[in-house]
Design a protein around this motif. Structure first.
Motif, PDB file in Angstrom:
ATOM      1  N   SER A   1       0.840  -1.188   0.000  1.00  0.00           N
ATOM      2  CA  SER A   1       0.000   0.000   0.000  1.00  0.00           C
ATOM      3  C   SER A   1       0.877   1.240   0.000  1.00  0.00           C
ATOM      4  N   PRO A   2       0.340   2.382  -0.462  1.00  0.00           N
ATOM      5  CA  PRO A   2       1.086   3.626  -0.300  1.00  0.00           C
ATOM      6  C   PRO A   2       1.089   4.108   1.144  1.00  0.00           C
ATOM      7  N   TYR A   3       0.199   3.546   1.960  1.00  0.00           N
ATOM      8  CA  TYR A   3       0.100   3.919   3.374  1.00  0.00           C
ATOM      9  C   TYR A   3       0.110   2.646   4.213  1.00  0.00           C
ATOM     10  N   PRO A   4       1.241   1.950   4.272  1.00  0.00           N
ATOM     11  CA  PRO A   4       1.285   0.651   4.957  1.00  0.00           C
ATOM     12  C   PRO A   4       1.148   0.801   6.467  1.00  0.00           C
ATOM     13  N   THR A   5       0.610  -0.234   7.076  1.00  0.00           N
ATOM     14  CA  THR A   5       0.497  -0.278   8.532  1.00  0.00           C
ATOM     15  C   THR A   5       1.103  -1.584   9.024  1.00  0.00           C
ATOM     16  N   GLY A   6       1.759  -1.501  10.137  1.00  0.00           N
ATOM     17  CA  GLY A   6       2.309  -2.712  10.733  1.00  0.00           C
ATOM     18  C   GLY A   6       3.531  -3.234  10.004  1.00  0.00           C
ATOM     19  N   SER A   7       4.038  -4.362  10.497  1.00  0.00           N
ATOM     20  CA  SER A   7       5.219  -4.975   9.897  1.00  0.00           C
ATOM     21  C   SER A   7       4.816  -5.885   8.745  1.00  0.00           C
ATOM     22  N   ARG A   8       5.771  -6.169   7.919  1.00  0.00           N
ATOM     23  CA  ARG A   8       5.541  -7.075   6.793  1.00  0.00           C
ATOM     24  C   ARG A   8       5.804  -8.505   7.285  1.00  0.00           C
ATOM     25  N   ASP A   9       4.773  -9.123   7.808  1.00  0.00           N
ATOM     26  CA  ASP A   9       4.899 -10.447   8.429  1.00  0.00           C
ATOM     27  C   ASP A   9       4.260 -11.480   7.507  1.00  0.00           C
ATOM     28  N   LEU A  10       5.081 -12.257   6.813  1.00  0.00           N
ATOM     29  CA  LEU A  10       4.592 -13.256   5.871  1.00  0.00           C
ATOM     30  C   LEU A  10       5.090 -14.645   6.270  1.00  0.00           C
ATOM     31  N   VAL A  11       5.021 -14.921   7.554  1.00  0.00           N
ATOM     32  CA  VAL A  11       5.605 -16.153   8.075  1.00  0.00           C
ATOM     33  C   VAL A  11       4.966 -17.387   7.439  1.00  0.00           C
ATOM     34  N   GLU A  12       3.654 -17.353   7.181  1.00  0.00           N
ATOM     35  CA  GLU A  12       2.992 -18.524   6.588  1.00  0.00           C
ATOM     36  C   GLU A  12       3.486 -18.761   5.156  1.00  0.00           C
ATOM     37  N   LEU A  13       3.623 -17.680   4.382  1.00  0.00           N
ATOM     38  CA  LEU A  13       4.109 -17.809   3.012  1.00  0.00           C
ATOM     39  C   LEU A  13       5.552 -18.296   2.996  1.00  0.00           C
ATOM     40  N   GLU A  14       6.368 -17.761   3.890  1.00  0.00           N
ATOM     41  CA  GLU A  14       7.766 -18.185   3.966  1.00  0.00           C
ATOM     42  C   GLU A  14       7.872 -19.651   4.351  1.00  0.00           C
ATOM     43  N   SER A  15       6.963 -20.107   5.203  1.00  0.00           N
ATOM     44  CA  SER A  15       6.958 -21.518   5.596  1.00  0.00           C
ATOM     45  C   SER A  15       6.620 -22.418   4.411  1.00  0.00           C
ATOM     46  N   VAL A  16       5.616 -22.013   3.617  1.00  0.00           N
ATOM     47  CA  VAL A  16       5.249 -22.794   2.433  1.00  0.00           C
ATOM     48  C   VAL A  16       6.419 -22.839   1.460  1.00  0.00           C
ATOM     49  N   TYR A  17       7.036 -21.689   1.224  1.00  0.00           N
ATOM     50  CA  TYR A  17       8.206 -21.659   0.330  1.00  0.00           C
ATOM     51  C   TYR A  17       9.303 -22.571   0.860  1.00  0.00           C
ATOM     52  N   GLY A  18       9.600 -22.477   2.152  1.00  0.00           N
ATOM     53  CA  GLY A  18      10.671 -23.292   2.722  1.00  0.00           C
ATOM     54  C   GLY A  18      10.421 -24.776   2.554  1.00  0.00           C
ATOM     55  N   ASP A  19       9.195 -25.212   2.778  1.00  0.00           N
ATOM     56  CA  ASP A  19       8.859 -26.635   2.629  1.00  0.00           C
ATOM     57  C   ASP A  19       9.045 -27.087   1.180  1.00  0.00           C
ATOM     58  N   LEU A  20       8.594 -26.258   0.224  1.00  0.00           N
ATOM     59  CA  LEU A  20       8.711 -26.612  -1.194  1.00  0.00           C
ATOM     60  C   LEU A  20      10.180 -26.632  -1.621  1.00  0.00           C
ATOM     61  N   HIS A  21      10.917 -25.635  -1.185  1.00  0.00           N
ATOM     62  CA  HIS A  21      12.331 -25.559  -1.550  1.00  0.00           C
ATOM     63  C   HIS A  21      13.107 -26.736  -0.969  1.00  0.00           C
ATOM     64  N   ASN A  22      12.844 -27.054   0.286  1.00  0.00           N
ATOM     65  CA  ASN A  22      13.546 -28.172   0.935  1.00  0.00           C
ATOM     66  C   ASN A  22      13.176 -29.511   0.306  1.00  0.00           C
ATOM     67  N   ALA A  23      12.002 -29.571  -0.328  1.00  0.00           N
ATOM     68  CA  ALA A  23      11.578 -30.793  -1.010  1.00  0.00           C
ATOM     69  C   ALA A  23      12.222 -30.921  -2.393  1.00  0.00           C
ATOM     70  N   GLY A  24      13.028 -29.945  -2.772  1.00  0.00           N
ATOM     71  CA  GLY A  24      13.752 -30.021  -4.037  1.00  0.00           C
ATOM     72  C   GLY A  24      12.996 -29.482  -5.233  1.00  0.00           C
ATOM     73  N   LEU A  25      11.893 -28.765  -5.019  1.00  0.00           N
ATOM     74  CA  LEU A  25      11.146 -28.231  -6.143  1.00  0.00           C
ATOM     75  C   LEU A  25      11.800 -26.956  -6.672  1.00  0.00           C
ATOM     76  N   ARG A  26      11.540 -26.656  -7.953  1.00  0.00           N
ATOM     77  CA  ARG A  26      12.069 -25.446  -8.577  1.00  0.00           C
ATOM     78  C   ARG A  26      11.232 -24.250  -8.116  1.00  0.00           C
ATOM     79  N   VAL A  27      11.614 -23.628  -7.025  1.00  0.00           N
ATOM     80  CA  VAL A  27      10.862 -22.499  -6.506  1.00  0.00           C
ATOM     81  C   VAL A  27      11.835 -21.508  -5.877  1.00  0.00           C
ATOM     82  N   SER A  28      11.572 -20.226  -6.090  1.00  0.00           N
ATOM     83  CA  SER A  28      12.367 -19.152  -5.527  1.00  0.00           C
ATOM     84  C   SER A  28      11.438 -18.154  -4.852  1.00  0.00           C
ATOM     85  N   TYR A  29      12.031 -17.289  -4.034  1.00  0.00           N
ATOM     86  CA  TYR A  29      11.251 -16.350  -3.229  1.00  0.00           C
ATOM     87  C   TYR A  29      11.867 -14.965  -3.364  1.00  0.00           C
TER      88      TYR A  29
END
Length: 378
Positions: A301-329
């Motif tokens: 947003s042009p007027y963001p509030t709070g911290s950028r907390d994407l822990v759930e998305l980072e967890s999904v990425y980490g699981d996919l990456h650790n499983a050897g899939l072609r994925v970047s973040y």
């Protein structure tokens, strides 16, 4: 007894309806007559452009962008291509993002035989955090994908809805699609001449596809001239004249500024598990076809509030990456902090040209800086 005597007529009528549904809405005989500016009309236009670009770049592979309208406005095809430079295998960039779409749409739109390792090097999935929270808007997704549905995915599509009614609607309309095209048909019947004119005009516009048309964000205005006065209202006299007359924009920006000014402790809203699961399904689908996926986080947003907390998305990425899939973040906090400013937005959701150029340039440079993906490699 009369009912039984008429039963064959009902069966014949039902058979005719089903056959017409298959011919018109499964095999696509009606698709060329869709209203061009409708959800499904825009999908079909993007698909035709993809075909043209694949033909024109037969010796290259594609970098495909997918997401909602925030991705559509953030990815500048020409800018990403310039930032990528000249890799070992030539690339071209095409932005297939569709306004109003969600991960539910993306899985269907990218379940496309043209998107495979021989023709596509990477799919960039734009992640706008605000659209990843839990909310179910029934119509847009189904309207977006109604020309691209696969019958074999009917059950899995229906399972992505929480409400039983929506599950049944998604399942039945995957099989019998006439109800999904009802609004478009009514519009056609109200004024068939207007539809013919709009379709012909759109066909003339699509000639530009073969003349090197590139999708581009052309919005040159920003929100930096908006501020609240001592009375808590916008100082209209100071607003840039190019947007001063946009009453809807003025109201939405004023509401946002008032909300930010009065906010003490922003409440964090967790990301939707169903949407996260669909992202994981999408990565697996593309990986199975030899295509890499980049999950690219967009400015909030042009007027963001709070911290950028994407822990759930980072967890999904980490699981996919650790499983050897072609994925970047791709989530550059320094870049996102800079972009989350009124200078880089044209409204409360979408970047303007300046913001899109900056985001696309950094994304393209980052794509070529990696050594763990197939972008630019034979």
């Amino acid at each position: 007894m009369r009912f039984l005597a008429k039963l064959p007529d009902y069966l014949i009528a039902a058979a005719i309806v089903v056959v017409m549904d298959i011919i018109l809405f499964h095999h696509g005989s009606y698709f060329p007559w869709l209203r061009p500016d409708s959800y499904s009309g825009r999908v079909e236009g993007s698909s035709r452009r993809f075909d043209v670009m694949l033909d024109q770049h037969a010796a290259s592979r594609a970098v495909v962008a997918m997401g909602d309208s925030t991705t559509g406005s953030a990815i500048q095809e020409a800018v990403v291509e310039r930032a990528i430079g000249e890799p070992a295998l030539p690339l071209f960039v095409i932005n297939l993002a569709q306004g109003g779409s969600t991960p539910r749409s993306w899985v269907t739109l990218l379940d496309d035989p043209r998107i495979a390792g021989e023709t596509v090097a990477e799919v960039i999935v734009g992640i706008f955090p605000g659209s990843m929270v839990r909310f179910d808007v029934p119509k847009p997704d189904l309207d977006i994908i109604k020309t691209r549905m696969r019958v074999r995915r009917a059950v899995s599509l229906a399972s992505t809805y929480r409400e039983t009614e929506m599950r049944l609607f998604a399942l039945t309309t995957s099989l019998f699609r006439s109800p999904l095209f009802g609004d478009d048909l009514r519009d056609l019947f109200r004024d068939p001449r207007a539809r013919v004119r709009s379709v012909r005009a759109n066909q003339e516009d699509e000639i530009s596809f073969r003349e090197g048309y590139l999708r581009e964000n052309l919005a040159d205005w920003d929100l930096s001239s908006f501020r609240l006065g001592d009375d808590g209202r916008l100082v209209v006299a100071e607003i840039d004249p190019i947007v001063r007359g946009n009453e809807n924009l003025r109201k939405s920006v004023q509401a946002a500024l008032v909300r930010v000014h009065g906010l003490s402790e922003p409440r964090r809203i967790p990301l939707d598990p169903i949407k996260l699961d669909l992202l994981a399904d999408l990565v697996r689908l593309l990986d199975g076809r030899g295509v890499g996926t980049t999950l690219a986080v967009l400015p909030r947003s042009p007027y963001p509030t709070g911290s950028r907390d994407l822990v759930e998305l980072e967890s999904v990425y980490g699981d996919l990456h650790n499983a050897g899939l072609r994925v970047s973040y791709f989530c550059r906090d320094d870049l996102l902090d800079r972009l989350e400013s009124p200078l880089y937005f044209k409204d409360l959701l979408h970047l303007n040209r300046l913001g899109a150029d900056l985001y696309s340039s950094e994304l393209g440079s980052w794509l070529m800086s990696r050594d763990d993906t197939g972008v630019g490699q034979p």
